[in-house]
Design a protein around this motif. Structure first.
Motif, mmCIF file in Angstrom:
data_model
loop_
_atom_site.group_PDB
_atom_site.id
_atom_site.type_symbol
_atom_site.label_atom_id
_atom_site.label_comp_id
_atom_site.label_asym_id
_atom_site.label_seq_id
_atom_site.Cartn_x
_atom_site.Cartn_y
_atom_site.Cartn_z
ATOM 1 N N VAL A 51 20.146 16.879 26.445
ATOM 2 C CA VAL A 51 21.164 15.758 26.264
ATOM 3 C C VAL A 51 22.379 16.388 26.996
ATOM 4 C CG1 VAL A 51 20.155 15.394 23.805
ATOM 5 C CG2 VAL A 51 22.169 16.837 24.272
ATOM 6 N N SER A 52 23.013 15.080 27.462
ATOM 7 C CA SER A 52 24.440 15.303 28.050
ATOM 8 C C SER A 52 25.224 15.267 26.719
ATOM 9 C CB SER A 52 24.561 13.926 28.833
ATOM 10 O OG SER A 52 23.886 13.785 29.876
ATOM 11 N N ARG A 53 26.050 16.350 26.671
ATOM 12 C CA ARG A 53 27.108 16.600 25.412
ATOM 13 C C ARG A 53 28.376 16.265 25.954
ATOM 14 N NH1 ARG A 53 24.795 21.214 21.958
ATOM 15 N NH2 ARG A 53 23.241 19.475 21.788
ATOM 16 N N ALA A 54 29.095 15.309 25.260
ATOM 17 C CA ALA A 54 30.380 15.171 25.802
ATOM 18 C C ALA A 54 31.211 15.278 24.535
ATOM 19 C CB ALA A 54 30.564 13.675 26.246
ATOM 20 N N THR A 55 32.576 15.737 24.904
ATOM 21 C CA THR A 55 33.376 15.968 23.911
ATOM 22 C C THR A 55 34.542 15.132 24.120
ATOM 23 O OG1 THR A 55 33.307 18.377 24.003
ATOM 24 C CG2 THR A 55 35.008 17.743 22.832
ATOM 25 N N ALA A 95 43.112 -3.487 21.990
ATOM 26 C CA ALA A 95 43.204 -4.363 22.828
ATOM 27 C C ALA A 95 42.269 -4.320 24.212
ATOM 28 C CB ALA A 95 44.666 -4.591 23.304
ATOM 29 N N PRO A 96 41.883 -5.484 24.648
ATOM 30 C CA PRO A 96 41.157 -5.352 25.831
ATOM 31 C C PRO A 96 41.181 -4.463 26.977
ATOM 32 C CG PRO A 96 41.222 -7.695 25.067
ATOM 33 C CD PRO A 96 42.275 -6.914 24.282
ATOM 34 N N GLY A 97 40.425 -3.776 27.508
ATOM 35 C CA GLY A 97 40.644 -2.671 28.448
ATOM 36 C C GLY A 97 40.736 -1.489 28.303
ATOM 37 N N TYR A 98 40.578 -1.094 26.977
ATOM 38 C CA TYR A 98 40.558 0.225 26.451
ATOM 39 C C TYR A 98 39.491 0.900 26.916
ATOM 40 C CZ TYR A 98 40.988 4.230 23.152
ATOM 41 O OH TYR A 98 40.978 5.372 22.509
ATOM 42 N N ARG A 99 39.656 2.332 27.087
ATOM 43 C CA ARG A 99 38.477 3.032 27.843
ATOM 44 C C ARG A 99 38.379 4.386 27.097
ATOM 45 N NH1 ARG A 99 34.890 2.640 32.408
ATOM 46 N NH2 ARG A 99 35.574 0.372 32.726
ATOM 47 N N ILE A 100 37.640 4.846 26.664
ATOM 48 C CA ILE A 100 37.614 6.300 26.303
ATOM 49 C C ILE A 100 36.894 7.208 27.288
ATOM 50 C CG2 ILE A 100 36.208 8.124 25.011
ATOM 51 C CD1 ILE A 100 36.857 6.517 22.298
ATOM 52 N N ARG A 101 37.517 8.173 28.096
ATOM 53 C CA ARG A 101 37.054 9.000 29.312
ATOM 54 C C ARG A 101 36.784 10.379 28.880
ATOM 55 N NH1 ARG A 101 38.555 6.103 33.742
ATOM 56 N NH2 ARG A 101 40.412 4.448 33.309
ATOM 57 N N THR A 102 35.613 10.851 29.174
ATOM 58 C CA THR A 102 35.299 12.267 28.951
ATOM 59 C C THR A 102 34.535 12.608 30.020
ATOM 60 O OG1 THR A 102 34.388 13.821 27.263
ATOM 61 C CG2 THR A 102 33.494 11.451 27.286
ATOM 62 N N SER A 103 33.887 13.963 29.814
ATOM 63 C CA SER A 103 32.980 14.439 30.882
ATOM 64 C C SER A 103 31.519 15.102 30.289
ATOM 65 C CB SER A 103 33.785 15.387 31.754
ATOM 66 O OG SER A 103 34.176 16.673 31.031
ATOM 67 N N VAL A 104 30.697 15.110 31.195
ATOM 68 C CA VAL A 104 29.485 15.887 30.446
ATOM 69 C C VAL A 104 29.126 17.088 31.316
ATOM 70 C CG1 VAL A 104 28.715 13.934 29.476
ATOM 71 C CG2 VAL A 104 28.051 14.271 31.736
ATOM 72 N N GLY A 105 28.173 17.618 30.881
ATOM 73 C CA GLY A 105 27.441 18.746 31.893
ATOM 74 C C GLY A 105 28.001 20.245 31.622
ATOM 75 N N THR A 106 27.202 20.940 32.417
ATOM 76 C CA THR A 106 27.621 22.372 32.316
ATOM 77 C C THR A 106 28.862 22.681 33.149
ATOM 78 O OG1 THR A 106 26.177 22.710 34.249
ATOM 79 C CG2 THR A 106 25.270 23.159 32.310
ATOM 80 N N PRO A 107 29.576 23.506 32.976
ATOM 81 C CA PRO A 107 30.921 23.755 33.510
ATOM 82 C C PRO A 107 30.560 24.067 35.024
ATOM 83 C CG PRO A 107 30.660 25.312 31.732
ATOM 84 C CD PRO A 107 29.398 24.580 32.006
ATOM 85 N N VAL A 108 31.456 23.435 35.837
ATOM 86 C CA VAL A 108 31.079 23.547 37.337
ATOM 87 C C VAL A 108 31.310 25.036 37.870
ATOM 88 C CG1 VAL A 108 31.624 22.466 39.309
ATOM 89 C CG2 VAL A 108 31.981 21.202 37.187
ATOM 90 N N SER A 109 30.689 25.562 38.742
ATOM 91 C CA SER A 109 30.914 26.655 39.290
ATOM 92 C C SER A 109 31.143 26.263 40.883
ATOM 93 C CB SER A 109 30.183 27.931 39.071
ATOM 94 O OG SER A 109 28.667 27.104 39.226
#
Lengths: 239, 239
Positions: free
Chosen positions: B76-80, B224-238
């Motif tokens: 799965v893609s796991r996002a915090t 209100a319109p335009g609200y966006r939750i941003r996060t990231s997924v995946g293994t840490p980048v090396s």
């Protein structure tokens, strides 16, 4: 002899939480180090470490390599969201999965997509649209662009039986991705495919994934009405 | 002498990912134990442990106490997702925060709220509605019920200067919570307060929190319109 008060890491976690909420340890307060806490609580340092780690993961403490551990200035609720392959998500609900591809063509993407996939210079991408159904009912509409400079093998895939979602996850490793959740008004064709009114609220997941610094794909997933992402927040419960 | 191939945990993580994606280690495959991997990679066991832990947190591996570590059957893609106090979220955007309370009354909640706060027998709850504004513009509408059996002190709070959101987080410890995200159509009064058309798509967060087995509060936050939750997924980048 009395029972030890701190038999396990959960009991220590509860005591640390109590001190934070009682403002014995106010926001920003640097708490004692693990060795001193282990002596106070009469337990192993590893047990203290386990409790502090859980509280840091929950956003209550901030651990800094040199400056020690302090109470978070602005504690947050930290939730973990699992996003499985769409087929798996539907089958986990006990429903049967079907998939219908609508379009597939190689093209230069619009500027908004170029900004995500190939910001330096435009490249050919594969544009795929498809509908995923749960027990015959529209579940999510997939609108995806795949960067053919990063994934040339995608040009040879029809995506008429296996979805791009599943093919990419099974064959193209990604290192990281950006993801966002929004509520949007269903646009014309999308609304028709999802079986909802034009302008109806749809839950949208936008995701872009990379293999190191090379963008793989960007996708917009718009879910039929009623879709809900459920998760949990907070420190682990000690019962 | 040649350079060692696996200088750090990120290099080991990349190699494990490569084997998973190449199907050298297919889904469900039990991978070698840490001692054997450390010998193969010519590094400390702790370095292998760090790499495997990152991959398990990213959902690529499943670690079982006795059965060993295996490749996830359904990665799965796991996002915090971090959910701060609303005032903090607005100030973090560089905007000024204001707050306006609309209603506050003690009442028996409707059945749908009772099911969350007091499923065994109905109790009096405090119902508060309020608007949070970012630089004077409606940001999120809060519709909250507080269980007075769990939090009797809430009955003495006016919530006219400090929001229930902030007061509860600062004074009432919670152990865990349920949270969900949906897209919904803005209802009448809510739409007016958020400055949007009735029926327009709004992002909604529903949250219920507990102190062990006692429910504290349940809240519906409509943005209100335009609200966006941003996060990231995946293994840490090396890199």
């Amino acid at each position: 002899m009395s029972q030890p008060r701190f038999r396990n890491w959960q009991a220590i976690q509860d005591e640390v939480l109590r001190r934070i909420h009682a403002r014995d340890w106010p926001p920003g307060h640097v708490i004692p180090n693990e060795v001193d806490l282990a002596a106070e609580f009469g337990c192993a340092r590893a047990t203290v470490n386990r409790a502090l780690r859980a509280l840091a993961e929950a956003g209550m403490l901030e651990r800094r390599r040199k400056a020690g551990t302090r109470v978070a200035l602005h504690p947050v609720s930290r939730a973990t969201v699992d996003i499985p392959v769409i087929r798996q998500e539907i089958e986990d609900r006990g429903q049967s999965y079907t998939y219908r591809m609508f379009s597939r063509k190689i093209a230069r993407p619009p500027v908004s997509i170029q900004a995500r996939l190939c910001p330096d210079s435009p490249v050919d991408c594969l544009h795929v649209t498809a509908l995923h159904l749960a027990s015959g009912v529209a579940y999510v509409f997939e609108d995806r662009w795949i960067n053919l400079a990063t994934v040339p093998a995608a040009a040879n895939q029809n995506f008429d039986t296996i979805s791009a979602n599943e093919w990419l996850l099974a064959t193209v490793p990604y290192t990281h991705g950006d993801i966002s959740f929004t509520a949007e008004a269903a646009a014309g064709a999308e609304a028709d495919l999802l079986g909802t009114a034009r302008g109806a609220p749809v839950f949208v997941i936008d995701r872009t994934t990379w293999d190191h610094d090379r963008a793989i794909t960007t996708v917009r997933l718009s879910y039929a009405p009623g879709y809900r992402i459920r998760t949990s927040v907070g420190t682990p419960v000690s019962v």
